[in-house]
Design a protein around this motif. Structure first.
Motif, PDB file in Angstrom:
ATOM      1  N   UNK A  23       0.835  -1.191   0.000  1.00  0.00           N
ATOM      2  CA  UNK A  23       0.000   0.000   0.000  1.00  0.00           C
ATOM      3  C   UNK A  23       0.866   1.235   0.000  1.00  0.00           C
ATOM      4  N   UNK A  24       0.223   2.385   0.030  1.00  0.00           N
ATOM      5  CA  UNK A  24       0.989   3.622   0.041  1.00  0.00           C
ATOM      6  C   UNK A  24       1.900   3.734   1.243  1.00  0.00           C
ATOM      7  N   UNK A  25       1.495   3.101   2.357  1.00  0.00           N
ATOM      8  CA  UNK A  25       2.308   3.163   3.560  1.00  0.00           C
ATOM      9  C   UNK A  25       3.306   2.039   3.709  1.00  0.00           C
ATOM     10  N   UNK A  26       3.428   1.150   2.706  1.00  0.00           N
ATOM     11  CA  UNK A  26       4.368   0.031   2.796  1.00  0.00           C
ATOM     12  C   UNK A  26       5.799   0.547   2.924  1.00  0.00           C
ATOM     13  N   UNK A  27       6.521  -0.016   3.871  1.00  0.00           N
ATOM     14  CA  UNK A  27       7.851   0.485   4.223  1.00  0.00           C
ATOM     15  C   UNK A  27       8.915  -0.130   3.309  1.00  0.00           C
TER      16      UNK A  27
END
Length: 693
Positions: free
Chosen positions: A338-342
């Protein structure tokens, strides 16, 4: 279900999305989720969207809600202090599980830990045979002694799962009555209600999961109902289920495990509606949010269904490494992209992205909320795909310098790359992960992804969809207007429905037809009563029958539609032919010449499906020149790196407007990025249709 003003709310891992459908059009709002108290973001977003639409709270006639709260509680092990009461001698079934190695060559393989530790799994003397005969009566004195032990342990929830209770539930119901008397205020879940199906481990696992999240979900739904009433909204609250239907708060409180995939279900419903509207018989639906990406195949204008699901996998992509829940669910694949995947560099010096996510708190570095690890959203911002001044329509400004610094220090420097090259690597690895998952998902279901259009939505989906479509070889990419909240829009098209199942193994050539008709009639009557009590007109209720069938001796069954009306021996041949047809479609070969067995009987009772009014209002006035906002540098390696890229206002692109890539098309909750060489056109339904050349 002909509501005038309807509110839909989807609580995700990063964002909470709201859609308000009014006679004047559809309004949307997106804000960061408040993970410690999800109802706060829901209520704040509700006030904001009603104010923006100038709609008084009392005018709202229906609220439909989907949430990841139950899923997150299972994954993060933040549910209630739960005990299991089961048949004496069978308390370890929950830990023995399937008794196989899902990762055969991993010497350090981790099995999923049961939600209930061994000392809280307690056996009680009783025994029911497989045919329902009572072999040993329930020892009520022993059960009361067990209750005293649970009271001393301050147990908050109890799962009751006796052997073969799906054929005779008398012992479970009596045990529940005794425990309710001995343990007032403790939540009880009965396997004969939660999952009345054959297979001991799955039934126990599902019942335990339901008990584990029941107090949490009951409290949350109570706070949400109270908050909505205090805000002036007296409308009914319905909950989105994993099966693609909605249900009442009362049912959701009893069976919260059925809500574990409620958000993705809304996206599948929306994709189904858009596919039918555009005459697309087969399409890959791609929903990418802040925490995960979901992919599902729409086949013959319908989504595919499954009867089980795994949560809290120890190995995210390996089947068997999670906790099985036996619930009806829309079949999809979910990956940690997702957009927040690190993003990080591992010990071997390789760039990895996900599956861990920065979530909403602290979120990506560019959010400026204390995040320090670079994420996919940070990379997209550095590459020029996102406007730092127009994120969420300008309500949240992004920190470009912070994103560049995090990527430079943690990714670019260790790999010897420029910041832009490192950001492109993060972006492309996320794309390839999603493309690989979509390719496998389609091929496993007999579909060639090179012939399938890609339908992209979610806050981050349209940013990445063009590259994914190109990797898949897809001929077309479709991005709807309002893509960032489309899963929530799907909630408004879900019918009120209930699923019922009864396990009764029987050979088709020796079936007790009277008993089969009685089972089906009982489930239909129960569904009819529940729907009528929920306000659905009796004549509008529909029942769909199915059976889980297999060849005798096989370990896996497939779902086959059953005809309406009474069944009798004259229909045995037609049922066998229907089973063989489904079997051949799945496995592309005929089955063995052995008898056919029905394992479980199912009824899906549903009300009418509400009309989906995809009427997101725009100021569409003409062609691309009218909608052009300007241009900014965006990174396209095939064009040599950063190139001046036209930026269009999505709300001003009228149907028929056409332009060439590279291009960026912006709306409040999402951005469509189109690479060089593609042709874009807005269709009559305001979808952006991209020919992926």
């Amino acid at each position: 279900m002909a509501e005038t003003i309807r509110l839909a709310v989807d609580v995700g891992g990063t964002f909470t999305d709201l859609v308000l459908e009014t006679p004047d059009g559809t309004h949307s709002h997106k804000l960061l989720t408040t993970p410690d108290a999800p109802e706060l973001a829901v209520l704040e977003g509700t006030r904001a969207i009603l104010a923006a639409a100038r709609c008084p709270p009392g005018a709202v006639s229906l609220v439909v809600h989907g949430t990841t709260l139950a899923t997150n509680a299972l994954i993060e092990r933040k549910g209630a202090r739960t005990a299991l009461v089961t048949t004496e001698g069978f308390r370890d079934s929950l830990e023995i599980a399937y008794e196989h190695r899902f990762e055969q060559y991993d010497l350090y393989m981790e099995r999923p830990e049961p939600l209930v530790p061994r000392r809280l799994r307690l056996g009680v003397p009783e025994r029911v045979a497989a045919d329902g005969e009572v072999l040993r009566s329930l020892d009520e004195a022993a059960l009361r002694a067990t209750a005293a032990m649970l009271r001393a342990e301050r147990i908050e929830a109890v799962a009751i799962c006796f052997l073969h209770s799906f054929t005779n539930d008398a012992h479970e119901r009596r045990a529940a009555a005794i425990l309710a008397e001995e343990l007032p205020g403790v939540a009880l879940s009965l396997s004969c209600e939660v999952a009345p199906e054959i297979r001991e481990y799955e039934r126990t696992s599902t019942t335990v999961a339901n008990a584990y999240v029941l107090p949490l979900m009951s409290g949350y739904l109570g706070r949400l109902e109270s908050g909505l009433r205090e805000a002036g909204i007296a409308a009914p609250l319905l909950l989105m289920m994993s099966s693609g239907g909605v249900t009442t708060v009362e049912t959701a409180r009893r069976f919260p495990v059925r809500l574990v995939e409620s958000g993705p279900a809304g996206g599948a419903i929306l994709a189904q509606a858009v596919a039918a509207e555009n005459g697309l018989r087969r399409v890959v639906a791609f929903d990418m949010g802040g925490t995960t990406a979901k992919l599902t195949l729409i086949d013959d204008y319908d989504f595919q269904r499954a009867r089980s699901f795994e949560v809290a996998r120890a190995y995210r992509f390996i089947q068997g490494s999670g906790l099985p829940v036996r619930i009806p669910v829309i079949e999809l694949v979910e990956i940690g992209a997702g957009g927040g995947s690190v993003a990080r560099v591992d010990s071997l010096g390789l760039l990895k992205v996900g599956p861990d996510s920065a979530g909403s708190d602290p979120g990506p570095v560019c959010y400026g909320r204390g995040g320090t690890a670079p994420t996919v959203t940070d990379a997209d911002l550095v590459l020029g795909y996102l406007d730092p001044a127009y994120f969420l329509g300008g309500r949240m400004r992004l920190d470009v310098d912070g994103a560049r610094r995090a990527i430079g220090e943690q990714i670019a420097a260790p790999l010897g790359l420029s910041v832009e090259e490192a950001a492109w690597g993060i972006h492309q690895i996320a794309n390839e992960n999603m493309a690989n998952a979509a390719r496998v998902h389609a091929l496993e279901r007999g579909a060639d992804p090179r012939r399938l259009p890609l339908f992209a939505f979610g806050g981050a989906g349209p940013v990445h969809a063009f590259r994914i479509a190109r990797a898949l070889g897809s001929p077309l990419l479709l991005a709807p207007l309002g893509a960032g909240v489309m899963s929530t829009v799907g909630f408004l098209s879900a019918p009120l429905s209930f699923d019922f199942v009864r396990s009764w193994p029987a050979r088709l050539d020796a079936l007790d037809w009277e008993r089969a008709n009685r089972l089906l009639a009982e489930m239909e009557a129960e569904g009819q009563a529940l729907l009528e009590s929920s306000g659905v007109a009796p004549e509008a209720i529909r029942h769909r029958r199915e059976a889980d069938m297999r060849y005798l001796g096989q370990g896996y069954e497939i779902r086959v539609p059953l005809p309406d009306g009474p069944l009798d021996a004259s229909q045995a041949g037609a049922l066998a032919a229907a089973f063989e047809r489904v079997y051949r479609e799945l496995y592309e070969r005929p089955g063995p010449p052995v008898p056919i067995e029905i394992l479980s009987w199912r009824v899906i009772s549903s009300g009418p499906r509400p009309d989906l009014r995809l009427s997101v209002r725009s100021q569409a006035a003409g062609g691309p020149e009218t909608a052009r906002k300007g241009e900014r540098p965006a990174y396209f390696p095939e064009a040599g790196g950063f190139v001046p890229t036209p930026v269009y206002d999505r709300y001003r692109l009228a149907p028929g407007a056409a332009f060439e890539g590279p291009a960026i098309v912006e709306e409040r909750e999402s951005t469509v990025v189109v690479g060089p060489g593609a042709r874009c056109e807005v269709d009559a339904q305001h979808n952006l249709v991209v020919e992926v050349r």
